[in-house]
Design a protein around this motif. Structure first.
Motif, PDB file in Angstrom:
ATOM      1  N   ASN A   1       3.663   2.232   5.511  1.00 20.45           N
ATOM      2  CA  ASN A   1       2.289   1.733   5.557  1.00 20.45           C
ATOM      3  C   ASN A   1       2.148   0.803   6.775  1.00 20.45           C
ATOM      4  OD1 ASN A   1       3.464  -0.699   4.775  1.00 20.45           O
ATOM      5  ND2 ASN A   1       2.718  -0.606   2.680  1.00 20.45           N
ATOM      6  N   PRO A   2       0.937   0.402   7.108  1.00 19.87           N
ATOM      7  CA  PRO A   2       0.743  -0.380   8.338  1.00 19.87           C
ATOM      8  C   PRO A   2       1.630  -1.610   8.448  1.00 19.87           C
ATOM      9  CG  PRO A   2      -1.365   0.277   7.479  1.00 19.87           C
ATOM     10  CD  PRO A   2      -0.351   0.740   6.488  1.00 19.87           C
TER      11      PRO A   2
ATOM     12  N   ASN B   1       5.726  -2.641   4.799  1.00 21.81           N
ATOM     13  CA  ASN B   1       6.351  -3.345   3.691  1.00 21.81           C
ATOM     14  C   ASN B   1       6.561  -2.453   2.484  1.00 21.81           C
ATOM     15  OD1 ASN B   1       3.738  -3.185   2.748  1.00 21.81           O
ATOM     16  ND2 ASN B   1       3.553  -5.347   2.240  1.00 21.81           N
ATOM     17  N   LEU B   2       6.338  -1.158   2.647  1.00 25.00           N
ATOM     18  CA  LEU B   2       6.716  -0.211   1.609  1.00 25.00           C
ATOM     19  C   LEU B   2       7.218   1.039   2.305  1.00 25.00           C
ATOM     20  CD1 LEU B   2       4.868   0.551  -1.655  1.00 25.00           C
ATOM     21  CD2 LEU B   2       5.926   2.365  -0.408  1.00 25.00           C
TER      22      LEU B   2
ATOM     23  N   ARG C   1      13.267   3.768  -2.321  1.00 31.77           N
ATOM     24  CA  ARG C   1      11.950   3.143  -2.234  1.00 31.77           C
ATOM     25  C   ARG C   1      12.180   1.659  -1.981  1.00 31.77           C
ATOM     26  NH1 ARG C   1       6.633   4.331  -4.051  1.00 31.77           N
ATOM     27  NH2 ARG C   1       5.637   2.511  -4.961  1.00 31.77           N
TER      28      ARG C   1
ATOM     29  N   LYS D   1       0.433   7.710  -1.171  1.00 30.53           N
ATOM     30  CA  LYS D   1       0.405   8.726  -2.229  1.00 30.53           C
ATOM     31  C   LYS D   1      -0.350   8.203  -3.443  1.00 30.53           C
ATOM     32  CE  LYS D   1       4.394  11.718  -1.793  1.00 30.53           C
ATOM     33  NZ  LYS D   1       5.826  11.715  -2.051  1.00 30.53           N
ATOM     34  N   GLN D   2       0.008   6.972  -3.823  1.00 32.34           N
ATOM     35  CA  GLN D   2      -0.615   6.354  -4.992  1.00 32.34           C
ATOM     36  C   GLN D   2      -2.121   6.226  -4.781  1.00 32.34           C
ATOM     37  OE1 GLN D   2       0.580   2.298  -5.946  1.00 32.34           O
ATOM     38  NE2 GLN D   2       2.167   3.204  -7.227  1.00 32.34           N
TER      39      GLN D   2
ATOM     40  N   GLN E   1       7.790   7.788   4.574  1.00 36.07           N
ATOM     41  CA  GLN E   1       6.474   7.283   4.171  1.00 36.07           C
ATOM     42  C   GLN E   1       6.446   5.792   4.455  1.00 36.07           C
ATOM     43  OE1 GLN E   1       4.333   9.151   1.958  1.00 36.07           O
ATOM     44  NE2 GLN E   1       5.634  10.961   1.893  1.00 36.07           N
TER      45      GLN E   1
ATOM     46  N   PHE F   1       0.827  -1.202   0.000  1.00 37.57           N
ATOM     47  CA  PHE F   1       0.000   0.000   0.000  1.00 37.57           C
ATOM     48  C   PHE F   1       0.860   1.250   0.000  1.00 37.57           C
ATOM     49  CE2 PHE F   1      -3.764   2.347   0.552  1.00 37.57           C
ATOM     50  CZ  PHE F   1      -3.461   3.390   1.403  1.00 37.57           C
ATOM     51  N   ASP F   2       0.635   2.100  -0.967  1.00 37.73           N
ATOM     52  CA  ASP F   2       1.360   3.358  -1.060  1.00 37.73           C
ATOM     53  C   ASP F   2       0.336   4.465  -0.916  1.00 37.73           C
ATOM     54  OD1 ASP F   2       2.854   5.560  -1.698  1.00 37.73           O
ATOM     55  OD2 ASP F   2       3.835   4.623  -3.413  1.00 37.73           O
TER      56      ASP F   2
END
Lengths: 353, 300
Positions: free
Chosen positions: B212-213, B216-217, B236, A102-103, B210, A99-100
């Protein structure tokens, strides 16, 4: 600053109760500390609002700033709306959800703006991995109506989203589609769950309603905890009644646990019942079609109310009625296992001929 | 009393004989009564006498018993002190054993997977760790029934618990627990790296991290020399394998520069490799150290 924006901010600030005003303005973080210090909050509300609007004009507040203020107000006053729960599914064998944010935001906005030219979309992220989305709807020819927005609370990397029930139902499919595509899911389904209390919905849907666990570190043995159920210890209660009452207490504790119940306002069950024929053959048993009925429980706090039913020993009779008629009950939807337990224990009374 | 008799002269002799007979009769009955009374009294005496004998015997027996008891109690008192201390020692030993067992049960937390039997099944506790640091704990309360089911749990909603349960819970509970451990440990590890980056190396980041929960990104921009002239790098990191704490895909680009000089290109490539092979906070720690070395060389 646009007239409409000024009016919108003014109306939003007027809604905020005085004791929350400074907190909400600080959360908004649009007006600086210095600016806020120049405001005398002890004046009459109209004067305070005038002063604040003046400051917003100085800083040239835009529609998105105003929308953000509206989101914050709604976050503080969640109970004013009724929230529906939507569940999304991924297709089989799909990749891991990367999940990004921004995207997601870009994609969501694009989908809505492509379909409806006139729409205002605003986002605010919260700490519990949720994003609040505010959508003000317009049509091809009219500007978005800022006073009837829809709010969506989406928990990223989960299949769940909560939507405020809005009058403009025709936009719900589009909203669902935007959410599904932006979050890389396949389809979206509305669950039969609705409440004013987002926290309770979250607790039910994420199965977080009971967070007490037995470990070797705990010093309080579970058996000694009091149930908090008031039983009138009448000295005339004899042994058999005590045994029955203890059994009821035990079952209540096993079903409901010790934790505070999620706040549900009503529960509705659709039943399709086919009756077995008794010795004499009853009118109901001769029917071809199953008997359809809708049973609705409602209460300001449904689960606590059901929990307090137990000492009245009503649910045993309800269970007995169910077993007695020996009918086949078919729910109309797959209930989650938790709801199923509740259902099995508290099957509603239905009319017996 | 003598009865009055009309015939005086004969009556006197008859009255005399009859009266005499009567007198003799009463004498006999009186003496009979007396002898009967005497006999009964004697019998009573005899009975009382035997009773007295019985009671005396009883009294003697009781006296003897009391004496015997007293003697044995006296003998006991002499031995009492050593007995009490033996009991106290036993109690202490048991308490110590109990304390040991409790400590062992609590220490099981450090193995990462422990459990406690409950009234309906077992409550499994998964303690996650990364690089020797003990991190969050998660619980799964299982009900032992056919079919085995999860009663409630504290696993975050974005961990695919239901998928794992659907695959393994009914057939191979060991596999279920180990798989869940893997996911949770990897999640904790990734979260730890992201948290450390945000807290310890904020100086090297030029923008917010940045995430996510599931962590993993991760997307961030960083500079090797904060405040310096160099261009910031954009990284990234994608962790497609949810059971791993190292990323599967890393892209590092240089912001705002079309074509990189060879040295920058080398650095960029080396950074990519670093992120793929070492945990995030360790990479940044090495950046910080290199930065210090550079500073030192500038000063000297």
């Amino acid at each position: 600053m646009d007239e409409t924006v000024a009016e919108f901010i003014k109306r939003t600030i007027l809604k905020i109760p005085m004791n929350e005003l400074t907190t909400i303005l600080k959360a908004w973080d649009f007006l600086s500390e210095n600016q806020l210090q120049t405001v005398n909050f002890r004046q009459r509300k109209e004067s305070v609002v005038q002063h604040l609007i003046h400051l917003c004009e100085e800083k040239r507040a835009s529609l998105s700033d105003a929308a953000l203020l509206d989101i914050i107000y709604m976050q503080f006053h969640q109970h004013q709306k009724v929230w529906d729960v939507f569940q999304m599914n991924k297709g089989p064998g799909e990749d891991v959800d990367l999940f990004d944010m921004k995207q997601f935001k870009n994609s969501f906005k694009k989908i809505l703006q492509r379909a409806l030219k006139n729409v205002t979309v605003s986002f605010r992220e919260t700490e519990e991995n949720a994003v609040w989305i505010r959508i003000a709807w317009g049509t091809q020819y009219t500007k978005p109506n800022q006073y009837k927005p829809t709010y969506v609370v989406y928990y990223s990397q989960t299949p769940y989203a909560f939507m405020s029930s809005s009058m403009l139902r025709r936009n719900t499919p589009l909203l669902g589609q935007a959410l599904t595509v932006a979050s890389k899911h396949h389809q979206i389904v509305k669950m039969d769950l609705r409440s004013r209390y987002l926290d309770s919905l979250k607790a039910i849907v994420f199965k977080q309603y009971n967070q007490t666990f037995e470990t070797h570190n705990s010093t309080t043995p579970l058996q000694e905890r009091s149930l908090g159920l008031d039983i009138n210890m009448d000295s005339r209660i004899i042994h058999e009644n005590i045994v029955e009452k203890e059994r009821v207490q035990r079952i209540t504790q096993e079903t409901f646990g010790d934790y505070p119940q999620p706040q549900l306002e009503f529960a509705q069950y659709k039943l399709e019942t086919k009756f077995k024929s008794g010795l004499n053959g009853s009118i109901l048993a001769e029917r071809e079609e199953p008997l359809r009925c809708l049973i609705k429980f409602s209460s300001p706090h449904l689960l606590e109310a059901l929990k307090s039913l137990a000492p009245a020993a009503l649910f045993c009779r309800i269970q007995k009625l169910l077993c007695y008629s020996g009918s086949h009950i078919q729910g109309t939807q797959d209930l989650s296992s938790w709801q199923k337990d509740l259902y099995l224990l508290f099957v509603p009374l239905y009319p017996r001929c | 009393m003598e009865q009055a008799n009309p015939l005086r002269p004969d009556g006197e002799s008859k009255g005399g004989v009859l009266a005499h007979l009567e007198r003799l009769e009463t004498q006999v009955s009186r003496s009979r009564k007396q002898s009967e009374e005497l006999q009964s009294v004697q019998a009573q005496e005899g009975a009382l006498g035997t009773k007295i004998h019985k009671l005396r015997r009883l009294r003697d027996e009781l006296r003897a018993a009391v004496r015997h008891r007293r003697a044995s109690v006296k003998a006991c008192i002499a031995n009492v002190e050593p007995n009490q201390t033996v009991e106290i020692n036993e109690q202490e030993a048991l308490e110590e054993k109990l304390g040991n067992v409790k400590a062992i049960l609590q220490a099981y937390h450090f193995t990462g997977l422990s459990g406690k039997l409950t009234s309906r099944g077992v409550c499994v506790c998964i303690n996650t760790a990364f690089e020797g640091n003990l991190l969050d704990s998660y619980f799964v309360d299982l009900v032992i029934q056919k079919p085995l089911r999860i009663h409630h749990h504290s696993v975050p909603v974005f961990i695919p618990l239901e998928e794992i349960a659907a695959k393994y819970l009914q057939t191979n509970i060991q596999h279920f627990l180990f798989s869940l451990c893997e996911y949770l440990n990897a999640y904790s590890g990734r979260k730890y790296q992201a948290d450390r980056l945000q807290s310890d190396f904020a100086a090297l980041l030029t923008g917010p991290l940045q995430r996510n929960p599931l962590c993993n990104l991760l997307s961030f921009t960083y500079k090797l020399d904060p405040g310096g002239q160099s261009f910031p790098f954009c990284a990234r990191l994608l962790y497609k394998d949810l059971t791993a704490t190292l990323p599967t895909d890393v892209t590092v680009t240089c912001q705002g520069v079309e074509a990189l000089s060879t040295s920058w290109e080398e650095q960029r490539a080396s950074h990519e490799t670093l992120f793929c092979t070492k945990p995030l906070h360790q990479v940044f720690a090495s950046f910080a150290r290199k930065g210090e070395k550079l500073d030192m060389s500038l000063v000297s």
